[in-house]
Structure formats: structure tokens, C-alpha cells
Write an enzyme that holds these catalytic residues in place. Structure first.
Site, PDB file in Angstrom:
ATOM      1  N   ASN A 103       0.803  -1.217   0.000  1.00 27.20           N
ATOM      2  CA  ASN A 103       0.000   0.000   0.000  1.00 27.20           C
ATOM      3  C   ASN A 103       0.840   1.273   0.000  1.00 27.20           C
ATOM      4  O   ASN A 103       0.415   2.305  -0.484  1.00 27.20           O
ATOM      5  CB  ASN A 103      -0.950   0.009   1.201  1.00 27.20           C
ATOM      6  CG  ASN A 103      -0.298  -0.464   2.475  1.00 27.20           C
ATOM      7  OD1 ASN A 103       0.336  -1.512   2.511  1.00 27.20           O
ATOM      8  ND2 ASN A 103      -0.433   0.308   3.522  1.00 27.20           N
ATOM      9  N   GLN A 138      -4.768  -4.060  -2.204  1.00 24.77           N
ATOM     10  CA  GLN A 138      -4.387  -2.935  -3.073  1.00 24.77           C
ATOM     11  C   GLN A 138      -4.353  -3.325  -4.539  1.00 24.77           C
ATOM     12  O   GLN A 138      -4.274  -2.452  -5.408  1.00 24.77           O
ATOM     13  CB  GLN A 138      -3.016  -2.391  -2.663  1.00 24.77           C
ATOM     14  CG  GLN A 138      -3.010  -1.661  -1.339  1.00 24.77           C
ATOM     15  CD  GLN A 138      -3.791  -0.353  -1.371  1.00 24.77           C
ATOM     16  OE1 GLN A 138      -4.096   0.195  -2.434  1.00 24.77           O
ATOM     17  NE2 GLN A 138      -4.138   0.148  -0.196  1.00 24.77           N
ATOM     18  N   SER A 186     -10.960  -5.599  -0.181  1.00 22.58           N
ATOM     19  CA  SER A 186     -11.756  -4.557   0.461  1.00 22.58           C
ATOM     20  C   SER A 186     -12.408  -3.674  -0.608  1.00 22.58           C
ATOM     21  O   SER A 186     -11.719  -3.172  -1.500  1.00 22.58           O
ATOM     22  CB  SER A 186     -10.830  -3.703   1.339  1.00 22.58           C
ATOM     23  OG  SER A 186     -11.584  -2.771   2.046  1.00 22.58           O
ATOM     24  N   HIS A 230     -13.684  -0.677  -0.590  1.00 22.85           N
ATOM     25  CA  HIS A 230     -13.463   0.775  -0.699  1.00 22.85           C
ATOM     26  C   HIS A 230     -12.163   1.140  -1.411  1.00 22.85           C
ATOM     27  O   HIS A 230     -11.904   2.316  -1.669  1.00 22.85           O
ATOM     28  CB  HIS A 230     -13.564   1.458   0.673  1.00 22.85           C
ATOM     29  CG  HIS A 230     -12.423   1.237   1.612  1.00 22.85           C
ATOM     30  ND1 HIS A 230     -11.435   2.168   1.783  1.00 22.85           N
ATOM     31  CD2 HIS A 230     -12.114   0.216   2.442  1.00 22.85           C
ATOM     32  CE1 HIS A 230     -10.565   1.736   2.698  1.00 22.85           C
ATOM     33  NE2 HIS A 230     -10.961   0.536   3.103  1.00 22.85           N
ATOM     34  N   CYS A 268      -3.807   4.524   8.037  1.00 18.43           N
ATOM     35  CA  CYS A 268      -3.952   4.213   9.453  1.00 18.43           C
ATOM     36  C   CYS A 268      -2.853   4.856  10.289  1.00 18.43           C
ATOM     37  O   CYS A 268      -3.061   5.141  11.452  1.00 18.43           O
ATOM     38  CB  CYS A 268      -3.888   2.713   9.680  1.00 18.43           C
ATOM     39  SG  CYS A 268      -4.927   1.806   8.562  1.00 18.43           S
TER      40      CYS A 268
HETATM   41  N1  PLP Z   1      -4.358  -4.504   3.572  1.00 18.67           N
HETATM   42  C1  PLP Z   1      -3.869  -3.502   2.843  1.00 18.67           C
HETATM   43  C2  PLP Z   1      -2.687  -3.736   1.965  1.00 18.67           C
HETATM   44  C3  PLP Z   1      -4.446  -2.240   2.909  1.00 18.67           C
HETATM   45  O1  PLP Z   1      -3.933  -1.235   2.190  1.00 18.67           O
HETATM   46  C4  PLP Z   1      -5.558  -2.046   3.757  1.00 18.67           C
HETATM   47  C5  PLP Z   1      -6.164  -0.705   3.889  1.00 18.67           C
HETATM   48  O2  PLP Z   1      -5.506   0.296   3.777  1.00 18.67           O
HETATM   49  C6  PLP Z   1      -6.041  -3.132   4.489  1.00 18.67           C
HETATM   50  C7  PLP Z   1      -5.417  -4.347   4.374  1.00 18.67           C
HETATM   51  C8  PLP Z   1      -7.215  -2.982   5.413  1.00 18.67           C
HETATM   52  O3  PLP Z   1      -8.392  -2.800   4.689  1.00 18.67           O
HETATM   53  P1  PLP Z   1      -9.739  -2.345   5.400  1.00 18.67           P
HETATM   54  O4  PLP Z   1      -9.728  -0.871   5.410  1.00 18.67           O
HETATM   55  O5  PLP Z   1     -10.838  -2.881   4.538  1.00 18.67           O
HETATM   56  O6  PLP Z   1      -9.746  -2.959   6.747  1.00 18.67           O
END
Ligand code: PLP
Length: 519
Positions: free
Chosen positions: A166, A194, A214, A216, A341
Site C-alpha cells: 500500500n 491494493q 476490500s 473501498h 492508518c
Molecule cells: N491490507 C492492505 C494492503 C491495505 O492497504 C488495507 C487498507 O488500507 C487493508 C489491508 C485494510 O483494509 P480495510 O480498510 O478494509 O480494513
């Protein structure tokens, strides 16, 4: 028109412009997805578990969405489970597989560049006795396969490796990773969050056992994820109650979100086309940034086949990322310092550190992630704003270091101390003496109470969020705005004596000028 008026007009126009370049954090919901979701919200409220007509219709919509997701990732619909987010998907697999195999087998092999939803769960599993080994990555963030071979052995029950990073966009050779795992009878969890919508995803072809997604991240709604579990692979219920999602995740399904996820997956091929179009834009941006600051360093892999087409991680030596991001925000541009995050935290990105950056370089790095509406004009705009910033053609926020914030300044009548920390940080640590607490997400509601004739010192836990607020205050005409570099965390470390003596004294909780409610 007078020059001054022209300048003012330019200023207004600059603020009108919004350029979103943080598509790895999240994406706007597409029109197609919104329409499908609206139809559900309007017409289909039946509980999918009910036997009568409206319930059956809702259940049918879920199965349709399951097929759409399955088709986008090249899986069977029976291998797809809906979750609340990818964090849940990752957590569920890590816990379930550990509970099944540990302690007969003791080891998980992962990488040091996983998302926190994996890293934090791995840290937890270690406290339960599971051995976790992290396979090193090269300077471009690619897993060193020879190192992986050395770590995966017959004691390994799971290899956990993300497909696309990410922060840097680095892609892994999942086929090769799965081959190593299989040789030792280990299962594979691939975080593909991603990747979906940016590069082709084929879970069957790669031979992975579990994969997370995911909505979104691909122009779908927030609050819905998916978990791929290869047929016959072990997975235990992670939410217990009713029979929903094959009894694995009890709880009435979020129908509109699930339908939204399915609709987003219907557009995957189109998204892949758009993603390829972002590549020349990314190249243009890289070229411009090199012209503007020749010593800037790109942390994303050079080769197109090793990197997400939309993602660029760039380090500007000598330039604090919090200041740059604050300035970009001030000019309407959204980028991030790392994963969404961890933005605002004082600790530098674990991903950047794993690929060899120092703490300092990590703090000089931003992530720019393009999306399907990004235009050449947006790229020119961000390049121009970065150039203006680097050439000091911007209004400045004054930076105050932890060492400079002494007793005299803390108790100076001419200084108004503004605390923009999130509520959980306020529970953990007392604030600066004489500070004024406001909601960090609604600073605009307090403007009437901030003195325009005083210096305003803004602070947050790590110094990033407060810098954004500082620039916002500059934009609102506050003349002397100071930001506490390194935030309260840095100051507590450096000036523990003052923290012990004064923290929490004379703190005022401000009430908003404008009450809560629709704005
Ligand atoms: N894994 C990766 C590589 C991500 O970039 C993200 C979110 O930024 C997640 C997991 C977590 O996704 P979610 O927001 O649906 O919990």
C-alpha cells in the site's frame, strides 16, 4: 483590476481546487456502485435469512454479488465470504489457521512490509507462542525468494505475503511464494487489497489458499470486505451466532454494502484500463519531481511489472513530510505519508524502514496514489505546488522544536495553545499546560474563539495532524501560527521533567461556536 485584487482572486481559485491523490487510502464510490446501492436501500429491506419473497430477493442479491466478486478474482462463488473489511479477513485467517495448526507446527513466515491488520495480529499471535519469522525484502520492497526458501520449513504452517504494498506499490511474485510454501506443506495467505482493480488478480492461478479484499479500494463502499478461502481449506467461524456466510460470520448481512462490492467488481476490467492510464501520468510526475528536486528518491520499484501503476513513494531529502503534506492540504491536494492508518503517528513507516530508509528519510517521504479521474492537469498542479513549497514561495508555519518549548513559552500570555489531539490520545496522556482542547476533525467550528492577536501553538500526538491544522489556520488569516514539531510525544520524551511538573494544568475544553449538526 488592481494587482492586489488579482492576487486575491488567485488565492481564492487556488483554494477552490481539490486534487485527490490518495487512492490507496480509499476511493470515491463510483456512480454505478452508488446507483446499485441506492436501489437496494430504496427497494430491498428484506432480511436475507427470511423465507418470504423480500427476504429471498435479498439473499439472491447477496449471491449475485458473491458471483461478481468471485469472477473478479477468478475464484468460485462458494470460495468467497463477505466480511466487514479486509482487516477482518486478515485477522480471521491468521487466528483460525493458527488455532488449527499450532502447536503441532509452530511457525508463520511473513514479510516486514505487511499492512498493520496483519502485522498487529502477528504480534498478538507471538504472545500466544506462535513463532513469526519475517523474510527480508530488497531495497525495492520485493521479497527475497532465496531468504524465503531458507525460512519456510516443515515447522511452518502459514506463509503470509501481500500481493501489492500500500505504501510503495511493490508487487510480489505470489506464484513463486506459493510454490515455496507448498513444498513444505504450508498454506498461503495473500493480502490482495491494493491489487484488485489495479492489476489482474487470479487467486486460482497463483495457488494461494486465502486472500483478502476490500471494496473501498476499488470505488466501492466502506465497511465491506471479502475473504477468499480455497475449497476444502480450513477456516473456523470467527463470529458466532446465526448461519450467515456459511456459519463463519454470523450477523445480518450488510446488504447494500455487499451489493456495492459486487457492483464495484463488475467494473474491474474498466478499472484495469484506467489503472494503466495512470502509468504515463506517474512517469510525468516523476520526471517533473526530478527537475524540481534532483536529489529526490523514488522508493517504488522502477520496473513497471514490479509496481502498482498508480503508486509513487518519494523522498525529498531535507524536507519534513508533515510540512509538505500540510502545505499540499492547504492547496487542496490530498496525499499521505504512509498508510492511512498511521498518518499522524510519530513513528516512521515500518514499510519504508524495511526497505532500508532511515527514520529521517522515512519522515521525508510522501505517497502519491493516482486514481481513475487523475488528469495531466492534476499532475502539473501538484508538481507546481511542491516546487513553490521547496522554493519557499508559500506562507510559512513556524516550527517549534521540543527543546524550544520551555516554561517561558508555556506560560507566555501572548501564546494560545491549541490541542488538536484525538480523544483516545487525550485519555492516554495529559495535555500541555494552559492548552485549549478542540475537536481535531472540526476545527472550523471553533474559529471564533481563537485569538487573532496572539501566537497560536498547535499540537497533536506526532506533529503531522497539527501541521495540517496550522496551515488551515494560516488560510483562515491567523498571522502567527506555530506547530510543535514531533508533537506531544516528542516533547514528553525530550522534556519529561516539564511534562511531569505541568501536564494537564489549566486545560480548557472549548465548546464549538457552531453546534454539532448538519453543516
Ligand atoms: N491490507 C492492505 C494492503 C491495505 O492497504 C488495507 C487498507 O488500507 C487493508 C489491508 C485494510 O483494509 P480495510 O480498510 O478494509 O480494513
Amino acid at each position: 483590476m488592481e494587482i492586489q485584487q488579482l492576487e486575491f482572486l488567485k488565492h481564492i481559485l487556488q483554494f477552490k481546487r481539490h486534487v485527490y491523490l490518495d487512492h490507496n487510502a480509499t476511493t470515491p464510490v463510483s456512480g454505478h456502485v452508488r446507483r446499485k446501492m441506492n436501489q437496494v436501500l430504496k427497494n430491498h429491506f428484506g432480511n436475507p435469512s427470511s423465507f418470504y419473497g423480500s427476504g429471498r430477493k435479498s439473499a439472491e442479491l447477496i449471491e449475485q454479488a458473491r458471483q461478481q466478486v468471485a469472477s473478479a478474482i477468478h475464484a468460485r462463488p462458494s470460495e468467497v465470504y463477505f466480511t466487514g473489511c479486509a482487516t477482518e479477513s486478515n485477522n480471521a485467517v491468521l487466528k483460525s489457521v493458527s488455532a488449527r495448526f499450532y502447536p503441532e507446527k509452530r511457525k508463520i513466515v511473513s514479510t516486514p512490509i505487511e499492512h498493520p491488520s496483519v502485522m498487529s495480529m502477528l504480534a498478538y499471535l507471538e504472545t500466544q507462542g506462535v513463532m513469526v519469522e519475517y523474510c527480508p525484502v530488497d531495497g525495492q520492497g520485493r521479497v527475497l525468494l532465496a531468504e524465503l526458501e531458507q525460512r519456510v520449513d516443515d515447522d511452518t504452517f502459514l506463509v503470509c505475503c501481500m500481493l501489492a504494498n500500500n505504501e510503495t506499490g511493490a508487487l510480489q511474485d505470489l506464484l513463486a511464494v506459493a510454490r515455496v510454501a507448498r513444498r513444505h506443506g504450508a498454506l498461503v495467505l495473500a493480502d490482495c487489497v491494493q491489487a484488485l482493480g489495479k492489476i489482474p488478480v487470479d487467486v486460482h492461478a497463483w495457488g494461494v489458499d486465502y486472500a483478502s479484499f476490500s471494496a473501498h479500494k476499488l470505488y466501492g463502499p466502506k465497511g465491506v470486505g471479502a475473504l477468499y478461502v480455497k475449497q476444502d481449506r480450513h477456516i473456523a467461524p470467527w463470529q458466532i451466532g446465526g448461519h450467515q456466510e456459511g456459519g463463519l460470520r454470523a450477523g445480518t448481512e450488510s446488504l447494500h454494502n455487499i451489493v456495492g462490492f459486487g457492483a464495484a467488481c463488475q467494473e474491474v476490467n474498466q478499472l484495469l484500463g484506467h489503472a494503466q492510464q495512470t502509468l504515463p501520468l506517474k512517469r510525468q510526475l516523476m520526471q517533473r519531481l526530478k527537475e524540481i528536486k534532483p536529489d529526490c528518491v523514488f522508493n517504488s520499484p522502477e520496473a513497471d511489472e514490479h509496481c502498482l501503476p498508480n503508486t509513487l513513494s518519494v523522498t525529498f531529502p531535507g524536507v519534513d513530510n508533515a510540512g509538505l503534506m500540510g502545505m499540499l492540504d492547504y492547496r487542496g491536494i490530498a496525499v499521505s505519508a504512509g498508510s492511512a492508518c498511521s498518518t499522524g503517528e510519530a513513528t516512521p513507516s515500518h514499510v519504508l524502514k524495511a526497505i532500508g530508509l532511515s527514520d529521517q528519510s522515512a519522515r521525508e517521504t510522501i505517497r502519491i496514489s493516482l486514481g481513475r479521474t487523475t488528469s495531466a492537469r492534476d499532475i502539473r498542479y501538484i508538481a507546481q505546488v511542491i516546487q513553490d513549497y521547496l522554493e519557499d514561495r508559500m506562507p510559512l508555519v513556524n516550527m517549534l522544536t521540543s527543546a524550544q518549548l520551555n516554561e517561558r513559552l508555556l506560560f507566555d500570555d501572548g501564546m494560545f495553545i491549541l490541542d488538536v489531539r484525538p480523544p483516545d490520545d487525550r485519555k492516554k496522556h495529559k495535555g500541555l499546560p494552559n492548552s485549549h482542547e478542540v475537536s481535531p476533525v472540526a476545527v472550523e467550528r471553533y474559529l471564533g474563539q481563537l485569538p487573532r492577536d496572539k501566537r497560536i501553538l498547535v499540537y497533536c500526538p506526532g506533529g503531522g495532524l497539527s501541521l495540517m491544522v496550522s496551515y488551515y489556520l494560516k488560510a483562515k488569516g491567523f498571522k502567527q501560527v506555530f506547530n510543535l514539531r514531533g508533537g506531544l510525544d516528542g516533547w514528553r520524551q525530550r522534556r519529561g521533567d516539564l511534562y511531569q511538573k505541568y501536564a494537564g494544568q489549566g486545560v480548557t475544553v472549548l465548546q464549538p461556536d457552531v453546534p454539532d449538526g448538519p453543516r
